[in-house]
Scaffold this motif. Structure first.
Motif, PDB file in Angstrom:
ATOM      1  N   ARG A  41     -83.843  43.828   4.645  1.00 44.72           N
ATOM      2  CA  ARG A  41     -83.516  44.552   5.890  1.00 44.72           C
ATOM      3  C   ARG A  41     -84.490  44.195   7.003  1.00 44.72           C
ATOM      4  NH1 ARG A  41     -84.400  50.191   4.952  1.00 44.72           N
ATOM      5  NH2 ARG A  41     -84.109  50.345   7.177  1.00 44.72           N
ATOM      6  N   LEU A  42     -85.773  44.156   6.656  1.00 38.22           N
ATOM      7  CA  LEU A  42     -86.792  43.797   7.648  1.00 38.22           C
ATOM      8  C   LEU A  42     -86.564  42.383   8.169  1.00 38.22           C
ATOM      9  CD1 LEU A  42     -89.844  44.446   8.812  1.00 38.22           C
ATOM     10  CD2 LEU A  42     -90.372  42.708   7.127  1.00 38.22           C
ATOM     11  N   LEU A  43     -86.341  41.450   7.256  1.00 39.97           N
ATOM     12  CA  LEU A  43     -86.148  40.065   7.665  1.00 39.97           C
ATOM     13  C   LEU A  43     -84.893  39.901   8.512  1.00 39.97           C
ATOM     14  CD1 LEU A  43     -87.145  38.373   4.302  1.00 39.97           C
ATOM     15  CD2 LEU A  43     -88.450  38.325   6.443  1.00 39.97           C
ATOM     16  N   GLN A  44     -83.860  40.685   8.212  1.00 41.13           N
ATOM     17  CA  GLN A  44     -82.609  40.604   8.975  1.00 41.13           C
ATOM     18  C   GLN A  44     -82.751  41.231  10.355  1.00 41.13           C
ATOM     19  OE1 GLN A  44     -79.309  42.664   7.166  1.00 41.13           O
ATOM     20  NE2 GLN A  44     -77.848  41.917   8.676  1.00 41.13           N
ATOM     21  N   THR A  45     -83.391  42.377  10.433  1.00 46.47           N
ATOM     22  CA  THR A  45     -83.378  43.136  11.688  1.00 46.47           C
ATOM     23  C   THR A  45     -84.590  42.906  12.581  1.00 46.47           C
ATOM     24  OG1 THR A  45     -84.405  45.068  10.628  1.00 46.47           O
ATOM     25  CG2 THR A  45     -81.993  44.978  10.674  1.00 46.47           C
ATOM     26  N   ARG A  46     -85.720  42.508  12.016  1.00 49.44           N
ATOM     27  CA  ARG A  46     -86.938  42.446  12.816  1.00 49.44           C
ATOM     28  C   ARG A  46     -87.539  41.060  12.941  1.00 49.44           C
ATOM     29  NH1 ARG A  46     -89.666  47.429  12.482  1.00 49.44           N
ATOM     30  NH2 ARG A  46     -91.022  46.643  14.097  1.00 49.44           N
ATOM     31  N   THR A  47     -86.958  40.067  12.248  1.00 53.22           N
ATOM     32  CA  THR A  47     -87.448  38.699  12.377  1.00 53.22           C
ATOM     33  C   THR A  47     -86.250  37.798  12.647  1.00 53.22           C
ATOM     34  OG1 THR A  47     -87.223  37.982  10.076  1.00 53.22           O
ATOM     35  CG2 THR A  47     -89.222  39.186  10.633  1.00 53.22           C
ATOM     36  N   LEU A 102     -74.805  39.915   7.853  1.00 54.58           N
ATOM     37  CA  LEU A 102     -75.632  38.751   8.175  1.00 54.58           C
ATOM     38  C   LEU A 102     -74.819  37.458   8.100  1.00 54.58           C
ATOM     39  CD1 LEU A 102     -78.533  37.708   8.756  1.00 54.58           C
ATOM     40  CD2 LEU A 102     -78.846  37.568   6.290  1.00 54.58           C
ATOM     41  N   LEU A 103     -73.961  37.364   7.085  1.00 59.17           N
ATOM     42  CA  LEU A 103     -73.179  36.142   6.904  1.00 59.17           C
ATOM     43  C   LEU A 103     -72.111  35.953   7.983  1.00 59.17           C
ATOM     44  CD1 LEU A 103     -72.678  36.101   3.033  1.00 59.17           C
ATOM     45  CD2 LEU A 103     -74.127  34.581   4.392  1.00 59.17           C
ATOM     46  N   HIS A 104     -71.513  37.055   8.450  1.00 62.95           N
ATOM     47  CA  HIS A 104     -70.408  36.860   9.399  1.00 62.95           C
ATOM     48  C   HIS A 104     -70.846  36.828  10.864  1.00 62.95           C
ATOM     49  CE1 HIS A 104     -69.598  41.362   9.970  1.00 62.95           C
ATOM     50  NE2 HIS A 104     -69.449  40.896  11.193  1.00 62.95           N
ATOM     51  N   THR A 105     -72.133  36.967  11.117  1.00 63.70           N
ATOM     52  CA  THR A 105     -72.620  36.888  12.497  1.00 63.70           C
ATOM     53  C   THR A 105     -73.296  35.531  12.748  1.00 63.70           C
ATOM     54  OG1 THR A 105     -74.668  37.993  11.849  1.00 63.70           O
ATOM     55  CG2 THR A 105     -72.922  39.371  12.774  1.00 63.70           C
ATOM     56  N   HIS A 106     -73.539  35.263  14.015  1.00 60.77           N
ATOM     57  CA  HIS A 106     -74.192  34.025  14.429  1.00 60.77           C
ATOM     58  C   HIS A 106     -75.616  34.018  13.892  1.00 60.77           C
ATOM     59  CE1 HIS A 106     -74.984  30.570  16.937  1.00 60.77           C
ATOM     60  NE2 HIS A 106     -76.087  31.165  17.356  1.00 60.77           N
ATOM     61  N   PRO A 107     -76.165  32.994  13.394  1.00 62.62           N
ATOM     62  CA  PRO A 107     -75.739  31.603  13.422  1.00 62.62           C
ATOM     63  C   PRO A 107     -74.944  31.170  12.181  1.00 62.62           C
ATOM     64  CG  PRO A 107     -78.004  31.664  12.688  1.00 62.62           C
ATOM     65  CD  PRO A 107     -77.568  33.103  12.940  1.00 62.62           C
ATOM     66  N   LEU A 108     -74.829  32.032  11.174  1.00 61.89           N
ATOM     67  CA  LEU A 108     -74.209  31.595   9.916  1.00 61.89           C
ATOM     68  C   LEU A 108     -72.681  31.510  10.002  1.00 61.89           C
ATOM     69  CD1 LEU A 108     -76.422  33.526   7.361  1.00 61.89           C
ATOM     70  CD2 LEU A 108     -76.608  31.159   8.090  1.00 61.89           C
ATOM     71  N   GLU A 109     -72.062  32.582  10.462  1.00 61.99           N
ATOM     72  CA  GLU A 109     -70.601  32.663  10.618  1.00 61.99           C
ATOM     73  C   GLU A 109     -69.848  32.170   9.383  1.00 61.99           C
ATOM     74  OE1 GLU A 109     -69.786  30.726  14.356  1.00 61.99           O
ATOM     75  OE2 GLU A 109     -70.653  32.389  15.482  1.00 61.99           O
ATOM     76  N   GLN A 110     -70.252  32.688   8.228  1.00 65.71           N
ATOM     77  CA  GLN A 110     -69.605  32.368   6.955  1.00 65.71           C
ATOM     78  C   GLN A 110     -68.624  33.492   6.618  1.00 65.71           C
ATOM     79  OE1 GLN A 110     -72.775  31.686   4.144  1.00 65.71           O
ATOM     80  NE2 GLN A 110     -73.605  29.984   5.323  1.00 65.71           N
ATOM     81  N   TRP A 111     -67.478  33.449   7.269  1.00 69.94           N
ATOM     82  CA  TRP A 111     -66.505  34.530   7.209  1.00 69.94           C
ATOM     83  C   TRP A 111     -66.002  34.791   5.792  1.00 69.94           C
ATOM     84  CZ3 TRP A 111     -66.534  37.023  11.637  1.00 69.94           C
ATOM     85  CH2 TRP A 111     -66.884  36.331  12.796  1.00 69.94           C
ATOM     86  N   LEU A 134     -65.242  49.205   5.192  1.00 68.32           N
ATOM     87  CA  LEU A 134     -63.954  49.394   5.874  1.00 68.32           C
ATOM     88  C   LEU A 134     -64.034  48.951   7.334  1.00 68.32           C
ATOM     89  CD1 LEU A 134     -62.828  52.840   4.448  1.00 68.32           C
ATOM     90  CD2 LEU A 134     -61.753  50.628   4.032  1.00 68.32           C
ATOM     91  N   ALA A 135     -65.163  49.186   7.975  1.00 68.92           N
ATOM     92  CA  ALA A 135     -65.312  48.849   9.403  1.00 68.92           C
ATOM     93  C   ALA A 135     -65.422  47.359   9.621  1.00 68.92           C
ATOM     94  CB  ALA A 135     -66.544  49.545   9.974  1.00 68.92           C
ATOM     95  N   ASN A 136     -65.811  46.617   8.595  1.00 69.89           N
ATOM     96  CA  ASN A 136     -65.989  45.185   8.768  1.00 69.89           C
ATOM     97  C   ASN A 136     -64.835  44.451   8.124  1.00 69.89           C
ATOM     98  OD1 ASN A 136     -68.533  44.910  10.210  1.00 69.89           O
ATOM     99  ND2 ASN A 136     -69.375  45.945   8.450  1.00 69.89           N
TER     100      ASN A 136
END
Length: 170
Positions: free
Chosen positions: A102-108, A138-147, A168-170
């Motif tokens: 979570r830290l690596l995803q949101t704060r770095t 994380l996967l479906h957002t930029h820069p990865l975009e691994q839908w 459900l929201a995603n």
């Protein structure tokens, strides 16, 4: 600063240090045992104090401090140190790896490390819905975009919990 005096063998080993106490403690712990059959009493006391301080930092405490800093927008660098230490002390603890992810995803900006941390969580607990949802995001957002990979994770969450709001929201 304080003055520390230690008379090693009473002769050539005698020395006086004028430095900060913590550095002096560490120096005495190391230097006190060199060439002596028994370390001086101060080394025993300092060693005991240091081992007590180290034992105080248990995995739950490290995890608590790290997640507190993460959730309150505290120091990301300090939170990363606490959480990485918790992961090192207990490599099989999915909660520690999840907090670090979570830290690596949101704060770095280190997407690769965040992915690796989420994968580690899922290796440890294949039904960790929080890790699956966050990793999917994380996967479906930029820069990865691994839908496709993200969709697979959300489907796994929905298979476990059909009404999971994040999935459900995603």
């Amino acid at each position: 600063s304080r003055e520390w005096e230690w008379l090693g063998d009473g002769g050539e080993g005698a020395m006086t240090l004028r430095i900060v106490p913590v550095a002096a403690c560490l120096f005495l712990m190391c230097a006190g045992t060199v060439g002596a059959s028994h370390p001086p009493p101060a080394v025993h006391v300092l060693s005991s104090m240091l081992s007590h301080a180290v034992s105080w930092w248990t995995v739950p405490r490290l995890l608590d401090y790290g997640t507190y800093l993460l959730d309150t927008e505290g120091s990301a660098k300090l939170a990363q140190h606490y959480l990485a230490a918790a992961c090192d002390l207990d490599p099989a603890n999915p909660a520690a790896h999840f907090a670090l992810a979570r830290l690596l995803q949101t704060r770095t900006s280190n997407v690769e490390w965040a992915c690796a941390a989420y994968e580690r969580v899922l290796d440890l607990d294949c039904e960790h819905t929080g890790a699956m949802c966050n990793y999917g995001l994380l996967l479906h957002t930029h820069p990865l975009e691994q839908w496709d990979d993200a969709e697979e994770l959300y489907e796994r969450v929905l298979a476990l919990h059909p009404r999971h709001p994040t999935a459900l929201a995603n």
